[in-house]
Design a protein around this motif. Structure first.
Motif, PDB file in Angstrom:
ATOM      1  N   ALA A   1       0.962  -1.102  -0.046  1.00 48.63           N
ATOM      2  CA  ALA A   1       0.119  -0.021   0.088  1.00 48.63           C
ATOM      3  C   ALA A   1       0.838   1.378   0.153  1.00 48.63           C
ATOM      4  CB  ALA A   1      -0.975   0.084   1.258  1.00 48.63           C
ATOM      5  N   ASN A   2       0.689   2.232  -0.903  1.00 52.36           N
ATOM      6  CA  ASN A   2       1.513   3.266  -0.912  1.00 52.36           C
ATOM      7  C   ASN A   2       0.806   4.623  -0.890  1.00 52.36           C
ATOM      8  OD1 ASN A   2       3.935   5.055  -1.314  1.00 52.36           O
ATOM      9  ND2 ASN A   2       3.384   4.798  -3.716  1.00 52.36           N
ATOM     10  N   VAL A   3       0.898   5.377  -0.143  1.00 54.84           N
ATOM     11  CA  VAL A   3       0.669   6.729  -0.155  1.00 54.84           C
ATOM     12  C   VAL A   3       1.590   8.008  -0.067  1.00 54.84           C
ATOM     13  CG1 VAL A   3      -1.588   6.247   1.010  1.00 54.84           C
ATOM     14  CG2 VAL A   3      -0.028   7.044   2.419  1.00 54.84           C
ATOM     15  N   ALA A   4       2.901   7.312  -0.287  1.00 54.68           N
ATOM     16  CA  ALA A   4       3.924   8.291  -0.160  1.00 54.68           C
ATOM     17  C   ALA A   4       4.527   8.955  -1.348  1.00 54.68           C
ATOM     18  CB  ALA A   4       5.090   7.573   0.622  1.00 54.68           C
ATOM     19  N   GLY A   5       3.991   8.574  -2.574  1.00 60.81           N
ATOM     20  CA  GLY A   5       4.099   9.168  -3.756  1.00 60.81           C
ATOM     21  C   GLY A   5       4.787   8.233  -4.804  1.00 60.81           C
ATOM     22  N   SER A   6       5.018   8.684  -5.902  1.00 61.19           N
ATOM     23  CA  SER A   6       5.570   8.045  -7.044  1.00 61.19           C
ATOM     24  C   SER A   6       7.216   7.599  -6.780  1.00 61.19           C
ATOM     25  CB  SER A   6       5.370   8.794  -8.518  1.00 61.19           C
ATOM     26  OG  SER A   6       6.027   9.950  -8.364  1.00 61.19           O
TER      27      SER A   6
ATOM     28  N   ARG B   1      -5.362  -0.952  -4.658  1.00 59.93           N
ATOM     29  CA  ARG B   1      -5.978   0.173  -5.132  1.00 59.93           C
ATOM     30  C   ARG B   1      -7.201   0.125  -4.630  1.00 59.93           C
ATOM     31  NH1 ARG B   1      -5.168   1.711 -11.002  1.00 59.93           N
ATOM     32  NH2 ARG B   1      -7.250   1.806 -11.021  1.00 59.93           N
ATOM     33  N   VAL B   2      -7.685   1.363  -4.502  1.00 58.52           N
ATOM     34  CA  VAL B   2      -9.081   1.338  -3.959  1.00 58.52           C
ATOM     35  C   VAL B   2     -10.084   1.185  -5.059  1.00 58.52           C
ATOM     36  CG1 VAL B   2     -10.684   2.952  -2.714  1.00 58.52           C
ATOM     37  CG2 VAL B   2      -8.274   3.275  -2.465  1.00 58.52           C
ATOM     38  N   GLU B   3     -11.094   0.136  -4.657  1.00 53.88           N
ATOM     39  CA  GLU B   3     -11.915  -0.068  -5.506  1.00 53.88           C
ATOM     40  C   GLU B   3     -13.377   0.175  -4.886  1.00 53.88           C
ATOM     41  OE1 GLU B   3     -11.289  -2.026  -8.164  1.00 53.88           O
ATOM     42  OE2 GLU B   3      -9.279  -2.582  -7.519  1.00 53.88           O
ATOM     43  N   SER B   4     -14.515   0.354  -5.984  1.00 52.52           N
ATOM     44  CA  SER B   4     -15.872   0.637  -5.221  1.00 52.52           C
ATOM     45  C   SER B   4     -16.362  -0.212  -4.287  1.00 52.52           C
ATOM     46  CB  SER B   4     -16.666   1.318  -6.536  1.00 52.52           C
ATOM     47  OG  SER B   4     -16.771   0.162  -7.275  1.00 52.52           O
ATOM     48  N   GLN B   5     -15.897  -1.394  -4.442  1.00 47.91           N
ATOM     49  CA  GLN B   5     -16.244  -2.343  -3.392  1.00 47.91           C
ATOM     50  C   GLN B   5     -15.338  -3.368  -3.027  1.00 47.91           C
ATOM     51  OE1 GLN B   5     -20.178  -4.123  -4.706  1.00 47.91           O
ATOM     52  NE2 GLN B   5     -21.054  -2.995  -2.994  1.00 47.91           N
ATOM     53  N   CYS B   6     -14.978  -4.033  -1.866  1.00 50.11           N
ATOM     54  CA  CYS B   6     -14.324  -5.116  -1.607  1.00 50.11           C
ATOM     55  C   CYS B   6     -14.547  -5.594  -0.228  1.00 50.11           C
ATOM     56  CB  CYS B   6     -12.610  -4.449  -1.611  1.00 50.11           C
ATOM     57  SG  CYS B   6     -11.423  -5.603  -1.316  1.00 50.11           S
ATOM     58  N   ALA B   7     -14.218  -6.863  -0.223  1.00 49.74           N
ATOM     59  CA  ALA B   7     -14.516  -7.844   1.088  1.00 49.74           C
ATOM     60  C   ALA B   7     -15.537  -7.275   1.873  1.00 49.74           C
ATOM     61  CB  ALA B   7     -13.274  -7.430   1.808  1.00 49.74           C
ATOM     62  N   GLY B   8     -16.575  -7.013   1.165  1.00 55.23           N
ATOM     63  CA  GLY B   8     -17.974  -6.528   1.966  1.00 55.23           C
ATOM     64  C   GLY B   8     -18.060  -5.149   2.135  1.00 55.23           C
TER      65      GLY B   8
ATOM     66  N   SER C   1     -10.766   6.533  -6.562  1.00 58.32           N
ATOM     67  CA  SER C   1      -9.357   6.901  -6.816  1.00 58.32           C
ATOM     68  C   SER C   1      -8.793   7.898  -6.122  1.00 58.32           C
ATOM     69  CB  SER C   1      -9.042   7.164  -8.343  1.00 58.32           C
ATOM     70  OG  SER C   1      -9.377   8.413  -8.694  1.00 58.32           O
ATOM     71  N   ARG C   2      -9.463   8.822  -5.327  1.00 60.73           N
ATOM     72  CA  ARG C   2      -9.078   9.939  -4.441  1.00 60.73           C
ATOM     73  C   ARG C   2      -8.795   9.422  -2.900  1.00 60.73           C
ATOM     74  NH1 ARG C   2      -6.575  13.763  -7.615  1.00 60.73           N
ATOM     75  NH2 ARG C   2      -7.630  13.863  -9.462  1.00 60.73           N
ATOM     76  N   LEU C   3      -9.400   8.376  -2.573  1.00 58.30           N
ATOM     77  CA  LEU C   3      -9.132   8.016  -1.226  1.00 58.30           C
ATOM     78  C   LEU C   3      -7.824   7.334  -0.973  1.00 58.30           C
ATOM     79  CD1 LEU C   3     -10.857   7.405   1.747  1.00 58.30           C
ATOM     80  CD2 LEU C   3     -11.400   5.121   0.613  1.00 58.30           C
ATOM     81  N   GLY C   4      -7.243   7.769  -0.023  1.00 58.99           N
ATOM     82  CA  GLY C   4      -5.891   7.260   0.272  1.00 58.99           C
ATOM     83  C   GLY C   4      -6.012   5.637   0.573  1.00 58.99           C
ATOM     84  N   VAL C   5      -5.084   4.742   0.073  1.00 61.85           N
ATOM     85  CA  VAL C   5      -5.434   3.174  -0.108  1.00 61.85           C
ATOM     86  C   VAL C   5      -5.130   2.744   1.117  1.00 61.85           C
ATOM     87  CG1 VAL C   5      -3.025   2.709  -0.844  1.00 61.85           C
ATOM     88  CG2 VAL C   5      -4.794   1.326  -1.350  1.00 61.85           C
ATOM     89  N   ASP C   6      -4.418   3.504   2.245  1.00 63.38           N
ATOM     90  CA  ASP C   6      -4.271   2.899   3.449  1.00 63.38           C
ATOM     91  C   ASP C   6      -5.441   3.134   4.362  1.00 63.38           C
ATOM     92  OD1 ASP C   6      -4.118   5.771   3.569  1.00 63.38           O
ATOM     93  OD2 ASP C   6      -2.402   6.015   5.153  1.00 63.38           O
ATOM     94  N   ARG C   7      -6.211   4.337   4.065  1.00 63.98           N
ATOM     95  CA  ARG C   7      -7.270   4.396   4.801  1.00 63.98           C
ATOM     96  C   ARG C   7      -8.449   3.198   4.256  1.00 63.98           C
ATOM     97  NH1 ARG C   7      -9.667  10.161   3.350  1.00 63.98           N
ATOM     98  NH2 ARG C   7     -11.147   9.422   4.632  1.00 63.98           N
ATOM     99  N   TRP C   8      -8.556   2.992   2.920  1.00 67.27           N
ATOM    100  CA  TRP C   8      -9.307   1.971   2.426  1.00 67.27           C
ATOM    101  C   TRP C   8      -8.989   0.521   3.014  1.00 67.27           C
ATOM    102  CZ3 TRP C   8     -13.857   0.645   0.629  1.00 67.27           C
ATOM    103  CH2 TRP C   8     -13.947  -0.406  -0.317  1.00 67.27           C
ATOM    104  N   LEU C   9      -7.739   0.315   3.036  1.00 67.94           N
ATOM    105  CA  LEU C   9      -7.346  -1.105   3.499  1.00 67.94           C
ATOM    106  C   LEU C   9      -7.348  -1.209   5.057  1.00 67.94           C
ATOM    107  CD1 LEU C   9      -3.659  -1.800   1.649  1.00 67.94           C
ATOM    108  CD2 LEU C   9      -6.076  -2.656   0.999  1.00 67.94           C
ATOM    109  N   ALA C  10      -7.256  -0.155   5.923  1.00 63.80           N
ATOM    110  CA  ALA C  10      -7.678  -0.179   7.078  1.00 63.80           C
ATOM    111  C   ALA C  10      -9.245  -0.540   7.276  1.00 63.80           C
ATOM    112  CB  ALA C  10      -7.192   1.175   7.827  1.00 63.80           C
TER     113      ALA C  10
END
Ligand SMILES: Nc1ncnc2c1ncn2[C@@H]1O[C@H](COP(=O)(O)OP(=O)(O)O)[C@@H](O)[C@H]1O
Ligand SMILES: CC(C)(COP(=O)(O)O)[C@@H](O)C(=O)NCCC(=O)O
Ligand SMILES: [K+]
Length: 250
Positions: free
Chosen positions: A59-64, A86-93, A102-111
């Protein structure tokens, strides 16, 4: 074995998982933290040279630059390509609450998806790192959006930089007093904690209006400190972002 990484703006957390059995498990002693800046410049942490890695997910939110640095390290060590979550509109319920996912931080989504899997109930997911993010997870896995505020270190550095007389060291510690400070150092350090606790309180109250009995779930570098000081019952899950990787990139 699977190497999992959470590249944050300050620090990057990693752990090695053994794929034995249906659910991969962490290998004791094979986890750690490296400065994200050292990954950006492609510096290989010494211990990584010994790791028997067959797969890398991150998971990367620290840039390219951080992504490029990690990919260069993976190539140098013969790990193959890095799978970036990557953030998807739905995952794991869980259904993402952002209009543009695509604007949501992927770290937030995974958490959030990991919190849903662990607790199966409404949660406020507070990731207390460089920034503090508060994500509202309602009933039925509905993500309701969230809040982003500066983290404790960032707020202290902002005062240090932009005032003449409020340049104080970090004296934060678990269980510290939050009584009104009677010197500048105490006033700042206790004030910073009040800022984050206040934001958590407000977000918990707002979530409670929308979903019954939310649980506070804390993660991030300052998660343990805040868990020791919040008036809410809190679940501390330091590996929540990494836990989400198995759900997003099974
Ligand atoms: N050993 C440590 N080194 C640096 N920061 C730490 C350490 N322990 C706790 N922290 C706190 O954790 C914060 C960074 O948290 P972390 O979750 O790693 O951030 P990010 O994911 O944004 O890189 C720092 O701002 C600091 O307040
Ligand atoms: C808010 C964040 C900077 C938090 O990152 P962190 O403090 O964990 O390094 C990160 O989740 C991010 O870049 N998010 C993109 C913007 C958003 O989520 O709306
Ligand atoms: K964070």
């Amino acid at each position: 074995m699977i190497l999992e990484l959470d590249l944050g703006n300050t620090r990057s957390k990693w752990r090695l998982l053994s794929p034995a059995g249906a659910t991969p498990v962490g290998i004791p002693g094979h986890a750690g933290v490296v400065e994200t800046q050292s990954l950006r410049v492609g510096a290989v942490p010494a211990m990584w040279r010994e790791l028997p890695v067959t797969r890398v997910r991150a998971a990367n939110v620290a840039g390219s630059e951080a992504a490029t640095g990690l990919c260069a390290i993976a190539e140098e060590l013969g790990w193959g390509s890095v799978e970036f979550a990557r953030v998807e509109s739905q995952c794991a319920g869980v259904t993402c609450g952002y209009r543009d996912v695509s604007r949501l931080g992927v770290d937030r989504w995974l958490a959030v998806i990991a919190a849903h899997q662990h607790f199966q109930r409404p949660c406020l997911v507070a990731d207390c790192g460089s920034a503090v993010t508060l994500d509202l997870l309602g009933a039925g896995g509905q993500h309701l959006g969230g809040y982003i505020v500066p983290g404790l270190g960032l707020m202290r550095r902002a005062l240090f930089r932009d005032t003449d007389a409020v340049k104080v060291p970090d004296t934060l510690e678990a269980g510290m007093s939050l009584d009104a400070g009677c010197d500048t150092t105490a006033a700042v350090n206790r004030g910073l904690v009040l800022m984050v606790l206040g934001a958590i309180d407000e977000a918990m109250g707002r979530l409670a209006v929308k979903a019954p009995a939310p649980l506070l779930v804390l993660t991030g570098g300052d998660g343990a400190l805040l868990a020791s000081l919040t008036r809410h019952r809190a679940e501390l899950r330091p590996d929540l972002v990494l836990d989400g990787l198995a759900l997003s990139n099974p």
